[in-house]
Design a protein around this motif. Structure first.
Motif, PDB file in Angstrom:
ATOM      1  N   LEU A 205      24.063  65.452  40.976  1.00 32.16           N
ATOM      2  CA  LEU A 205      24.974  64.845  40.014  1.00 32.16           C
ATOM      3  C   LEU A 205      25.061  65.785  38.575  1.00 32.16           C
ATOM      4  O   LEU A 205      24.057  66.318  38.249  1.00 32.16           O
ATOM      5  N   PRO A 206      26.103  65.430  37.862  1.00 31.23           N
ATOM      6  CA  PRO A 206      26.312  66.261  36.611  1.00 31.23           C
ATOM      7  C   PRO A 206      25.424  65.434  35.511  1.00 31.23           C
ATOM      8  O   PRO A 206      24.960  64.504  35.696  1.00 31.23           O
ATOM      9  N   GLU A 207      25.037  66.030  34.604  1.00 27.74           N
ATOM     10  CA  GLU A 207      24.188  65.302  33.703  1.00 27.74           C
ATOM     11  C   GLU A 207      25.011  64.356  32.849  1.00 27.74           C
ATOM     12  O   GLU A 207      26.280  64.371  32.751  1.00 27.74           O
ATOM     13  N   ALA A 208      24.329  63.233  32.403  1.00 25.79           N
ATOM     14  CA  ALA A 208      25.113  62.274  31.750  1.00 25.79           C
ATOM     15  C   ALA A 208      25.706  62.869  30.433  1.00 25.79           C
ATOM     16  O   ALA A 208      25.090  63.452  29.582  1.00 25.79           O
ATOM     17  N   THR A 209      26.885  62.504  30.258  1.00 20.71           N
ATOM     18  CA  THR A 209      27.765  62.771  28.797  1.00 20.71           C
ATOM     19  C   THR A 209      27.057  61.837  28.018  1.00 20.71           C
ATOM     20  O   THR A 209      26.501  60.636  28.099  1.00 20.71           O
ATOM     21  N   GLU A 210      27.583  62.009  26.601  1.00 22.09           N
ATOM     22  CA  GLU A 210      27.063  61.309  25.662  1.00 22.09           C
ATOM     23  C   GLU A 210      27.821  59.903  25.562  1.00 22.09           C
ATOM     24  O   GLU A 210      27.126  58.964  25.179  1.00 22.09           O
ATOM     25  N   GLU A 211      28.862  59.927  25.927  1.00 20.85           N
ATOM     26  CA  GLU A 211      29.789  58.606  26.418  1.00 20.85           C
ATOM     27  C   GLU A 211      29.017  57.835  27.343  1.00 20.85           C
ATOM     28  O   GLU A 211      29.027  56.500  27.045  1.00 20.85           O
ATOM     29  N   GLU A 212      28.767  58.415  28.426  1.00 21.51           N
ATOM     30  CA  GLU A 212      28.122  57.709  29.621  1.00 21.51           C
ATOM     31  C   GLU A 212      26.637  57.071  28.843  1.00 21.51           C
ATOM     32  O   GLU A 212      26.068  56.023  29.230  1.00 21.51           O
ATOM     33  N   GLU A 213      25.768  58.031  28.150  1.00 22.30           N
ATOM     34  CA  GLU A 213      24.579  57.524  27.631  1.00 22.30           C
ATOM     35  C   GLU A 213      24.934  56.416  26.534  1.00 22.30           C
ATOM     36  O   GLU A 213      24.037  55.492  26.676  1.00 22.30           O
ATOM     37  N   ASP A 214      25.758  56.274  25.807  1.00 22.71           N
ATOM     38  CA  ASP A 214      26.096  54.971  24.879  1.00 22.71           C
ATOM     39  C   ASP A 214      26.189  54.013  25.741  1.00 22.71           C
ATOM     40  O   ASP A 214      25.769  52.833  25.285  1.00 22.71           O
TER      41      ASP A 214
END
Length: 134
Positions: free
Chosen positions: A59-68
Motif C-alpha cells: 500500500l502507498p504511504e498515508a498522505t497528510e490528508e489521510e493522517e488528519d
C-alpha cells in the motif's frame, strides 16, 4: 500480466483475489464485505478505518490528508488506514497477500455483519444465550 493480490478481511474471514489499482474499500464492497463509508470514499471522514494486519508493503504511504482524517478514527493503531486511500499495488513488490481487520464500529449497518444478512444467525445466538440461563 496484471498484478494480483489476495486480500483477507477479518473477522469475516472473507478472502478474495483482486488486481492492482483498486482501493481496499472498493474490493470489500464489491465482494459483500461491509465497511462503513459516510463520505463515499473521498477521504473526508474516518468511517472506513481499517487495520492492516499483514501486507502494508503493498500500500502507498498515508498522505497528510489521510493522517488528519485518521486522527478522528476510533480505536486507532499503528497500522490503521482509511480503506478508501489504500490503493493496491501503488507501492511494494507488486503481488502478495494482505490481511485487513475491519473494526466493529465500522461494521455497524443494521441487520448486516460483514455485508451479509445474519438475522437468522442472530436469532440462533439469542435463543442459545437464553437457553443457557435455564
Amino acid at each position: 500480466m496484471a498484478r494480483m493480490y489476495q486480500v483477507t478481511f477479518v473477522p469475516d474471514n472473507v478472502t478474495v483475489e483482486t488486481e492492482a489499482g483498486e482501493t481496499l474499500l472498493d474490493v470489500a464492497n464489491r465482494n459483500g464485505v461491509f465497511i462503513d463509508s459516510n463520505c463515499g470514499g473521498f477521504c473526508a471522514c474516518s468511517t472506513c478505518h481499517v487495520i492492516i494486519k499483514e501486507g502494508m508493503e503493498h500500500l502507498p504511504e498515508a498522505t497528510e490528508e489521510e493522517e488528519d482524517q485518521l486522527d478522528e478514527a476510533t480505536g486507532l493503531t499503528l497500522t490503521s488506514r482509511l480503506g478508501c486511500q489504500c490503493v493496491l499495488g501503488e507501492e511494494g513488490p507488486g503481488e502478495g497477500e494482505l490481511v485487513v481487520e475491519i473494526p466493529l464500529h465500522n461494521r455497524n449497518a443494521p441487520g448486516i455483519i460483514g455485508g451479509h444478512d445474519h438475522d437468522d444467525d442472530r436469532s440462533h445466538v439469542t435463543e442459545h444465550a437464553h437457553n443457557e440461563g435455564h
